[in-house]
Structure formats: C-alpha cells, structure tokens
Design a protein around this motif. Structure first.
Motif, PDB file in Angstrom:
ATOM      1  N   LEU A   1       0.822  -1.220   0.000  1.00  0.00           N
ATOM      2  CA  LEU A   1       0.000   0.000   0.000  1.00  0.00           C
ATOM      3  C   LEU A   1       0.848   1.259   0.000  1.00  0.00           C
TER       4      LEU A   1
ATOM      5  N   ILE B   1      -8.358  -2.241   4.507  1.00  0.00           N
ATOM      6  CA  ILE B   1      -7.639  -1.378   3.542  1.00  0.00           C
ATOM      7  C   ILE B   1      -8.256   0.014   3.540  1.00  0.00           C
TER       8      ILE B   1
ATOM      9  N   ARG C   1      -6.318   3.562   4.556  1.00  0.00           N
ATOM     10  CA  ARG C   1      -6.227   4.723   3.659  1.00  0.00           C
ATOM     11  C   ARG C   1      -6.884   5.946   4.271  1.00  0.00           C
ATOM     12  N   LYS C   2      -7.944   5.702   5.036  1.00  0.00           N
ATOM     13  CA  LYS C   2      -8.647   6.830   5.643  1.00  0.00           C
ATOM     14  C   LYS C   2      -7.877   7.422   6.813  1.00  0.00           C
TER      15      LYS C   2
ATOM     16  N   GLY D   1      -3.644   8.047   5.580  1.00  0.00           N
ATOM     17  CA  GLY D   1      -3.321   8.602   4.277  1.00  0.00           C
ATOM     18  C   GLY D   1      -2.602   9.951   4.402  1.00  0.00           C
TER      19      GLY D   1
END
Length: 886
Positions: free
Chosen positions: A842, A873, A877-878, A881
């Motif tokens: 990622l 996932i 990302r939230k 990020g």
C-alpha cells in the motif's frame, strides 16, 4: 398408596422385616398379616403400641395400592385397595428367588439366615435411628430364623447385624424370652401327640423324622413353633409333621441340608416355602392319610448322602510297628502322606502314626526307634457304607487326621481330613471362584496372563505374590484399575530380575525398601496374547477373539514390592523398614479396607486374605484404623481418612474419629511435602469440597494454618473449576493443581499466604499467581460500563493470562467474569488480516508506523469496525493517508 406386606402365620423375622422395611420406606404402610404366631402376638401386646403397624381392616378406603414391598416371602397376599394385577412389587427376602419373575417385580434376595439382616444392614448404613424396642424386635427376628445364630444357614452378616442391634439397645433377654415362649395348653396337647407318634427313617443316609397329631376340638394353634421345638430337640436332617385341625391338615417341614428340599415336598401337597422351611394346608384330609402318602413320595425328594466309599482313597499304605521312625519319615517324604495306619503281623490296626509325631521324634534324634513308640493307639475304622458325618465325628473324637476304611476286617482305604475339606466346595473355595471371576472381568486379558506368569515364576522360587490394598478394595467395589502393584512374600528384586531375564525389559530397584519396578518391553502384550492362546493350564477352552479391556491402556511397568513391616522411631517419623510376612505387611497399612490381599500364585489363585476385618468394613462402608496409635504414627492418615470417606461414600468409625481428634496437633510435626501430597490427591477427587469440609470439621485445616477455611464461597469456586472452567481458552493443560491451591489461599493476606507456602513447600509459581491478583483487580475495577472491547483487551494484554483465569474463578462479579471470558475466548485471539507485506504494497515504509497501523486494525476488528480485508484497507487509507500527515 404403598404398603409393606409379609406372609400369614408370621414369625418374628416376618414382623421384624415389616418394621425394618418401614424404616427404609417411611412412606409405605407396614400391614400386619391376619395370622401372627402366638409368641410374636405376645410381644406385640406388650410393645406393639409404639410400632407403626397397620391392621388390614384399618387401611383407608378409596385409596389404590400402587406399590407393594413384600418381605420374608415371595408369595403375594392381597389387602384393601389392591388390584389383582398390581405391577410394582419389590421383594426383600432371604430365600431362593424363583426361576421366573413376574413383570414389574424386583426381587432382592440374598442367602442370609434372616431377611431382617439385609434390612438392618441398610438401616445401619444410612444411619437411621431406631429405638431399643425396635432393635429388640429385629434381634428376635434374626435369632428366631437362625436358631440363636446356630443354624448352618447363619452367615457372618447375621452375626454382625445382631451385634449392631445390641449396640443400639436391643434387649437380648427379652428377645430370647419370647423365642422360648411357653406352649399353650392346646399346643402342649398337640406336642404330646407329636412326640407319641415320632418315627425316624433313614433315607439316602439322612435321618428324617416324621410325626402326626390331631389338634384338640375347636382350636386353631400355630404349628411352626412345635416344629422348631422338635427340630432343636432331635436335630434330624429333615422334619415333617402333620397336624389335623378339624377336617383339614397342616403340614410343616424343616430341613438342615441341601439334600432335602422341603419346599418341593410342600408343593406336592399344594403348599410352598423355601428349601429349608415350608408348609402346606391340605383340605378335607386326615393327618394319618397324609402321612401315608408322605412316606411313599418322600424318597423321591431326598438326594442320597455322600458315603465314605464316595471319597475314600483306595490302596492305603501301611507300616509295621517295628519299622524305624527314620524309615517312616523317608516314606512320608516320598509320598507326601501326613500319616500311616500301623498294622501288626495279623493286619490288625494298632493305631496311627502322623507326620507331626515323626517330625518331633526326628528332632529329638529318635530316628532309630520303632514307630510303635510314637503311634497314636486305637482301632477306629469306618465302613465304606458309613456316612461322612461318622468320619467327621471320629476325627473330632480322636484327633486323627486320617481314618482307615475297613471292609470285612481288612484295611482297604483311608479318608483324610483333606478329603473332608474338599467334599463340598467350601465357602472359601466359593469365595476364591468369585474373586477369580472378578479378576477376569476387570482385567484386560494380556495383563491377566502376565500376572499369572509372574505368579508362576514366583511359585518356582518358593514365593507367593498378592494384589493388596487399594487395588483389592477397588476390585471389590467394582472400580477398574490398571496400576499394578504386586506384593511379594519373598525377594521382589530377585523376582523382577527373573521376569526381565525371561521377557526382557529393564529393572529399577530400591534395595532399602525391597522394591523393583519392571519397565516392560514393547512387545510384552503381543507375547502375552500368544502365550494365553497356547496355555491350556489357564485357558480351558474359552475363546475370545479380542482381549477384554482397552489394549491402549495397558501399563508400561509393573511394581513388585517385598512384603515388609514398618516401625516408627518416634511419632510422625518416616518408617524404618524390614522384610516380613504378608500379614505383617498388611498390618502396616492405614485402614482396614486397605488390608485385603488376593493371592496370585497358581495353587491359590484368587484366595482372599482378610486378617483385620477389611471385607466387613468394606461392606458396611466404614473407615477404621487398625490400632489406636495409627494416626500418631502417621498423622497424614487423618487427611486420607477424610478423602476416602468422601470418595467412597463411607463413614469414619466413631472410635477412629476420636483418635483423629487426639492426633490433630501432630500435623504440626509432619513435613510440608507430605501434607502437600495428600492435598494434591484431595484436589484430584470428584468432590474435593466435601473432603475440605470434613477436614475443617475435624480441625485439620485450622491446624495447618489458622486462616485456612472451607465454606460456601470456596465450594462455589471449586464447582466452577471442576464443572465449567475451560482450561483451553486460558492456554492451560487439564492438570490444574495450582488453581485448587490458589482458590484455597485466595482470601488470605500476603503474610498468611507466604506462611502456608513455606510450610507446605508450595511452588514460587503459585506465589506469582496469587500476587498477580491485586493488579488484576485494580484494572477490572477501573473499567467503565461504556469501555470499548479494544481498550479492555489492550489493558488485559499486559497482565498474566493465568492470573486472569484465576480471577475469572474468584470474582464475585458476573460482569467481570463475562468480560474475562470474552477476552480469553475471543478478543485476545483477534488479529487483522493485513500484515507488513500488505502495508508495503500500500506504499508504507517499514517503521513505527507499522505498529500503529496494525494496532489500529486489531482494535477495529475487536470493536466491530472492520469485518474483512477490504474494510481494513479502507480504514488504513482513511486514517493513515497523506491527508492525515502520513
């Protein structure tokens, strides 16, 4: 409604059984029969108002009898409220049970002298109180049916039951007084008629007495009392009397031998009973005509008595009076005979010379003397046609162990004491057969074959081997065991080496204690299976395709222990040991129930040794020490007594309880390791709480430490540990001794815990387990009602898992227990699906961020924020990020 019934013309055993059965079934009404023997009626007239008996006419109307308890008979009589097809019938009797049992009937019949005996045993076992008057009635019941404990049908259990009743206050003088009740005028008239018409016949070698009489007009007297008096007066093998009462005749029969089954004779005339006592009422028949028929049919019901010719040894060896004692001794050595008849030149019997006399003469250097110097003079002989009773009487009169058999003045054979012993299977032989059957049923066949092989090897060396102690106790109680300890009356180490030489394996011995552990070779059980198939001596035609028992559970070693005695240099010391006999070996044991032994060498296989009353205590459910210093010699027996009492459901004998109370302070002088070992065994019991409660009652817990106690709190926790606790979710094995100890010590302060731990040499692991509880309780107290599961998991992860398991058991809070179980069973096991490789994919670089991300993912999983890989996932990302500064 439930009722207790017995037979008409009821004697003391019948009425005593009514009362005793009511003690055991208090919800059932004991109903008196309409006809009761005169002496019993006299007793009830004086003492009956205190008894709970109900007259048949006093039974409540409108109530149906649902169940009948039938005592001292197997013939059902009917009372008010009882249907003809009643299905629930329990029979408690001491007569031979019928070949066919009606549907719904349950028969409890044991070969005892009196039915009252089995009921009294149950009363004593259940600790049911009885009054002196009740005890006296029950004692009369046993005494009457056993002829004051003299009939051959009397058993040791009858004697023990009678002794127990006397302990409860039974008045022996009153009981025997009513048994020897004076005859009425009418009875005396009948008795005079019976004595006038007495005749004795010999049938099959048995003296059988027959007699008849006519009852005075307008009387109806009981006849059984007269039969008892004649039987005691004349002592025949069997007695038959017929008494005409009006137009009918009553037949009463008694037998003292299994060769004459009087029940079968009574059945011929429409009556019944059991093989030793029976009766019949024949209507419209005179006593003289009945007696004529009886004389005709009686030979058909008498089994011939065994005669001398049936058991004598032929071709008897004799010696002359001038033969030397030394020569006779050599003959005895060669033949194995215990004695020889001494005949003169005319073959006249001069007497008997015995091995005992020869041995004594040889010890005194008299071997050169003629045997006439030491013979027992006499000319006692029997004929081949004589009965074995005559042989027995002569042996008693003369003291001779061999009686010569003469025919036409010539000595043709001999009967020995051994012949007499083997005439019928003795009670000991029957017992051996029962024990052998128990061994076969409870022991896997390969193991049983190996034990036989050890027994044979021991016999070759002149040794005897035994099962002893707890193994025998458990065998008799129906509990299986595969822990094989064999006591050797000889050298156990030498026997162990002999077995290893024959079959392989390794021997580990302890010379001081005379013990040998035989580590069995891998192929031993296959060898034993093959040996059994080809061993005709022990395998007499019975075929088993597979061995009894679970072959996977066969032992890996056999313990052989030399029979030894022990003595204690001072109270509580470890014993000093020396080699001894089996009797002395058994005497060193803790309780009588552990002093039983079973002999295992070929000639005496299955023979039970019971020197100290262990079998009786086992049957009575009693824990009893062998001597008054037992608990002083070894105070740990106090702890074992409580354990056996609970595990076996027995009770500690009153005298042993008193000895325990005196010896409690001596626990202070027992090493901690020995006390800890006994408690470890207690914690292995199915209900350790019962044992701990008993130890508290005795004062033993307080003696070990004043703060130790057993109460409802501990009982509830031990129940949780045994019944509910799942060791697997706490990463624990099934063996949990530390948790038993931890619960016992849980509520003690740190100082007391350390005192107990040092006193009993408990592990430092246990100390750490208990010390963890304070921190665990603080953490649990700080959890709020809205605390997230992930936050709870994070804080509990920092605490020892075994400590959390102990708190699950100990806490009083159901909420805390629920949280701890969720943690152990679910939350602590949760892991995210993503791993470091996934994070690199990622775009994250390895570093501290990996720990943060994986921790967040685990928390989300625990709290239900994520349920799959895609959710994780998305969360990464939230939360991690670029917009969050990563």
């Amino acid at each position: 409604m439930q009722v207790i019934l017995t037979h008409e013309n009821a004697d003391f055993d019948a009425i005593a059984s009514l009362l005793a059965a009511h003690k055991l079934y208090p919800g059932a009404l004991p109903v008196l029969p309409r006809r009761v023997n005169r002496n019993v009626q006299a007793f009830l007239s004086l003492y009956g108002p205190g008894f709970p008996f109900t007259q048949p006419d006093a039974l409540p109307r409108g109530q149906h009898v649902q169940r009948v308890i039938l005592v001292d008979t197997q013939k059902l009589s009917f009372v008010r409220g009882m249907g003809k097809n009643i299905k629930q019938v329990t029979v408690i009797d001491h007569h031979t049970p019928p070949d066919e049992v009606p549907e719904g009937w349950h028969i409890q019949s044991e070969p005892l002298g009196a039915t009252t005996t089995s009921l009294v045993e149950a009363i004593s076992t259940r600790l049911i109180p009885i009054s002196p008057a009740e005890a006296t009635l029950m004692l009369a019941g046993i005494y009457e049916d056993t002829g004051h404990l003299t009939y051959t049908s009397t058993t040791p259990r009858d004697l023990r039951a009678a002794a127990w009743l006397i302990d409860q206050g039974a008045d022996l003088e009153i009981a025997t007084g009513f048994l020897d009740h004076p005859l009425t005028v009418a009875q005396q008239s009948i008795f005079d008629g019976l004595t006038e018409h007495l005749e004795t016949r010999e049938l099959g070698g048995h003296p059988v007495v027959l007699s008849w009489a006519v009852s005075p007009p307008d009387t109806e007297e009981e006849i059984s009392t007269l039969a008892h008096k004649l039987r005691n007066l004349l002592e025949p093998s069997a007695l038959f009397i017929s008494v005409q009462i009006g137009n009918n005749t009553q037949l009463v029969a008694r037998s003292a031998t299994d060769d004459i089954n009087v029940a079968a004779v009574a059945e011929h005339f429409g009556g019944g009973g059991h093989n030793r006592a029976a009766a019949a009422l024949i209507r419209d028949r005179t006593s003289t005509s009945l007696m004529d028929e009886l004389r005709t049919i009686l030979p058909l019901y008498v089994r011939p008595r065994i005669k001398v010719q049936d058991l004598m040894s032929h071709g008897v060896r004799t010696v002359a009076p001038d033969e030397t004692i030394k020569d006779v001794a050599q003959q005895m050595l060669r033949t194995g005979h215990e004695g020889f008849p001494v005949l003169d030149a005319d073959e006249k019997l001069l007497g008997l010379v015995t091995r005992n006399a020869v041995d004594r003469a040889m010890q005194h250097q008299l071997g050169h003397q003629p045997v006439s110097r030491i013979l027992q003079p006499g000319s006692m002989t029997v004929s081949p046609r004589d009965s074995v009773e005559r042989v027995r009487d002569l042996m008693i009169q003369t003291g001779w162990g061999q009686i010569p058999v003469a025919l036409d003045g010539q000595i043709t054979g001999i009967v020995t004491r051994t012949d007499m012993i083997h005439l019928h299977p003795s009670s000991q032989t029957t017992e051996r057969q029962k024990i052998a059957h128990l061994l076969e049923e409870s022991t896997p066949e390969p193991l049983l074959t190996l034990i036989r092989e050890i027994g044979a090897k021991a016999a070759e060396a002149g040794y005897a081997i035994y099962f002893v102690g707890g193994l025998v106790r458990d065998l008799l109680l129906g509990h299986s065991t595969l822990d094989v300890d064999l006591v050797v009356e000889g050298d156990a180490i030498e026997l162990g080496h002999a077995m290893a030489a024959a079959y392989g394996g390794e021997i580990r011995s302890h010379r001081r204690f005379g013990t040998s552990k035989w580590l069995l070779p891998d192929d031993i059980w296959n060898v034993m299976r093959a040996r059994r198939q080809h061993n005709e001596l022990w395998h007499q035609g019975t075929s088993h395709d597979t061995p009894r028992g679970d072959g996977n559970k066969l032992p890996h070693f056999i313990d052989l222990v030399t029979a030894r005695t022990e003595f204690y240099e001072h109270p509580t010391a470890l014993p000093m040991v020396s080699r001894s006999s089996i009797k002395q070996d058994l005497h060193r044991r803790d309780f009588t129930i552990n002093t039983l032994a079973i002999r295992l060498d070929p000639q005496r296989w299955g023979e039970m040794l019971d020197f100290y009353g262990g079998r009786a205590d086992l049957e009575d459910g009693v824990i009893r020490v062998l001597h008054s210093l037992s608990f002083i010699d070894d105070p740990t027996r106090i702890l074992r007594a409580a354990r056996f009492e609970a595990s076996l459901g027995f009770r500690i004998h009153k005298r042993s309880e008193a000895l325990i109370a005196e010896a409690i302070p001596l626990l202070d002088r027992v090493t901690g390791e020995r006390i800890r070992h006994e408690f470890d065994l207690i914690f292995q019991e199915a209900a350790p709480q019962t044992v701990l409660d008993r130890l508290q009652m005795m004062g033993a817990l307080h003696q070990i430490h004043p703060d130790l106690s057993s109460d409802a709190w501990l009982a509830a926790r031990l129940r949780l540990l045994i019944e509910t606790f799942d060791p697997s979710i706490w990463d624990l094995d099934d063996d949990l001794p530390d948790f038993y100890w931890a619960l016992l010590l849980y509520r003690l302060d740190h100082c007391a815990i350390e005192q107990v731990r040092k006193r009993l040499r408990l592990s430092s692991r246990l100390r750490e387990l208990l010390n963890s509880q304070e921190a665990i309780r603080k953490v649990l107290c700080n959890f709020g009602d809205e605390e997230k599961a992930s936050a709870i998991t994070t804080r509990l992860d920092a605490l020892p898992l075994q400590g959390l398991a102990l708190e699950w058991l100990a806490t009083d809070s159901s909420r805390e227990r629920q949280l701890l179980e969720h943690y152990a069973r679910e939350w602590r096991c949760v892991q995210p699906e993503l791993n470091g490789d996934d994070l690199r994919y990622l775009g994250f670089k390895p570093g501290p961020i990996f720990r943060d991300i994986l921790s967040s993912l685990k928390e989300a999983r625990i709290d239900g924020g994520t349920t799959n890989r895609a959710d994780e996932i998305a969360l990464v990302r939230k939360s991690f990020g670029p917009e969050n500064g990563y």
